[in-house]
Design a protein around this motif. Structure first.
Motif, short mmCIF file in Angstrom:
data_model
loop_
_atom_site.label_atom_id
_atom_site.label_comp_id
_atom_site.label_asym_id
_atom_site.label_seq_id
_atom_site.Cartn_x
_atom_site.Cartn_y
_atom_site.Cartn_z
N THR A 18 0.87 -1.17 0.00
CA THR A 18 0.00 0.00 0.00
C THR A 18 0.90 1.22 0.00
OG1 THR A 18 -1.65 -1.18 1.30
CG2 THR A 18 -1.85 1.22 1.23
N GLN A 19 0.64 2.17 -0.89
CA GLN A 19 1.51 3.34 -0.95
C GLN A 19 0.75 4.59 -1.34
OE1 GLN A 19 4.26 1.67 -3.82
NE2 GLN A 19 3.64 3.15 -5.36
N GLY A 20 1.28 5.70 -0.87
CA GLY A 20 0.75 7.01 -1.21
C GLY A 20 1.90 7.96 -1.51
N TYR A 21 1.56 9.11 -2.06
CA TYR A 21 2.58 10.08 -2.49
C TYR A 21 2.42 11.40 -1.76
CZ TYR A 21 4.04 6.86 -6.03
OH TYR A 21 4.54 5.76 -6.65
N VAL A 49 5.42 15.30 -8.26
CA VAL A 49 5.96 16.06 -9.39
C VAL A 49 7.10 15.26 -10.01
CG1 VAL A 49 5.25 18.30 -8.48
CG2 VAL A 49 7.53 17.44 -7.94
N PRO A 50 7.27 15.30 -11.33
CA PRO A 50 8.28 14.45 -11.99
C PRO A 50 9.71 14.68 -11.49
CG PRO A 50 6.81 15.44 -13.61
CD PRO A 50 6.48 16.06 -12.28
N GLU A 51 10.03 15.89 -11.08
CA GLU A 51 11.40 16.18 -10.64
C GLU A 51 11.76 15.48 -9.33
OE1 GLU A 51 9.84 19.16 -13.32
OE2 GLU A 51 9.12 18.56 -11.34
N ARG A 52 10.75 15.17 -8.51
CA ARG A 52 11.00 14.50 -7.25
C ARG A 52 9.69 13.90 -6.72
NH1 ARG A 52 10.07 19.33 -6.81
NH2 ARG A 52 12.00 20.18 -7.50
N THR A 53 9.58 12.62 -6.82
CA THR A 53 8.43 11.97 -6.21
C THR A 53 8.86 11.49 -4.82
OG1 THR A 53 8.94 9.81 -7.18
CG2 THR A 53 7.40 11.20 -8.39
N VAL A 54 7.96 11.69 -3.86
CA VAL A 54 8.20 11.25 -2.49
C VAL A 54 7.04 10.34 -2.11
CG1 VAL A 54 8.59 11.94 -0.09
CG2 VAL A 54 9.38 13.43 -1.97
N ARG A 55 7.37 9.08 -1.87
CA ARG A 55 6.31 8.12 -1.59
C ARG A 55 6.55 7.48 -0.23
NH1 ARG A 55 8.22 3.41 -5.37
NH2 ARG A 55 9.55 2.57 -3.75
N VAL A 56 5.44 7.09 0.41
CA VAL A 56 5.50 6.27 1.61
C VAL A 56 4.80 4.96 1.28
CG1 VAL A 56 5.75 8.12 3.29
CG2 VAL A 56 3.46 7.41 2.59
N ARG A 57 5.31 3.88 1.88
CA ARG A 57 4.84 2.56 1.47
C ARG A 57 4.87 1.61 2.65
NH1 ARG A 57 8.15 -0.35 -3.32
NH2 ARG A 57 6.50 0.48 -4.62
#
Length: 155
Positions: free
Chosen positions: A26-29, A33-41
């Protein structure tokens, strides 16, 4: 700086019998933005935060940094993520000396199954299993960060 090199494909056949391992993700952002995606999972019983940079012109490589964090913190961060959550099962499928990670999506992305293979260089040759379909490396609509904004059900 860590660099991830991978190619992505649609899946056209049965791969599950060959899988050596599977886990729910399960993940969210926090940022897509294309220059820097920050996700938690949440991956199985572990939590992670990941930052990815913009991809190469082919879309096969980009900067990636990941750190394990407590699942409790991931759940807190999911509350402030951008709308849309990715829910999937990831299967690890060994084939010809490589491991393909096959993601079977649920929810708004139900029906989509994508395989990725991590390589040591963008031009590394490798044998393709028969269940591997069309290559979609670099096609942004298949990025998880885009699937939460424009899910498969809307295509």
């Amino acid at each position: 700086m860590a660099k991830e090199i991978e190619r992505k494909f649609l899946v056209k056949g049965d791969f599950k019998d060959a899988a050596s391992k599977q886990m729910r993700i399960t993940q969210g952002y926090l940022s897509s933005v294309p220059e820097r995606t920050v996700r938690v999972r949440i991956k199985g019983d572990k939590g992670f935060i990941t930052i990815k940079g913009i991809g190469s012109s082919s879309g096969a490589s980009r900067y990636e940094w990941e750190k394990e964090i407590p699942v409790r913190e991931v759940n807190e961060l999911l509350e402030i993520c951008e709308p849309g959550v990715i829910d999937k099962t990831r299967y690890q499928v060994p084939f010809s000396g490589l491991t393909f990670e096959v993601d079977e999506f649920y929810g708004d992305n139900e029906g989509l199954t994508v395989a990725e293979v991590e390589l040591s260089s963008e031009d590394q040759a490798f044998e393709k299993p028969e269940w591997l379909g069309e290559e979609v490396t670099g096609d942004v609509k298949y990025y998880n960060s885009m699937l939460m904004k424009n899910p498969y059900k809307n295509w």
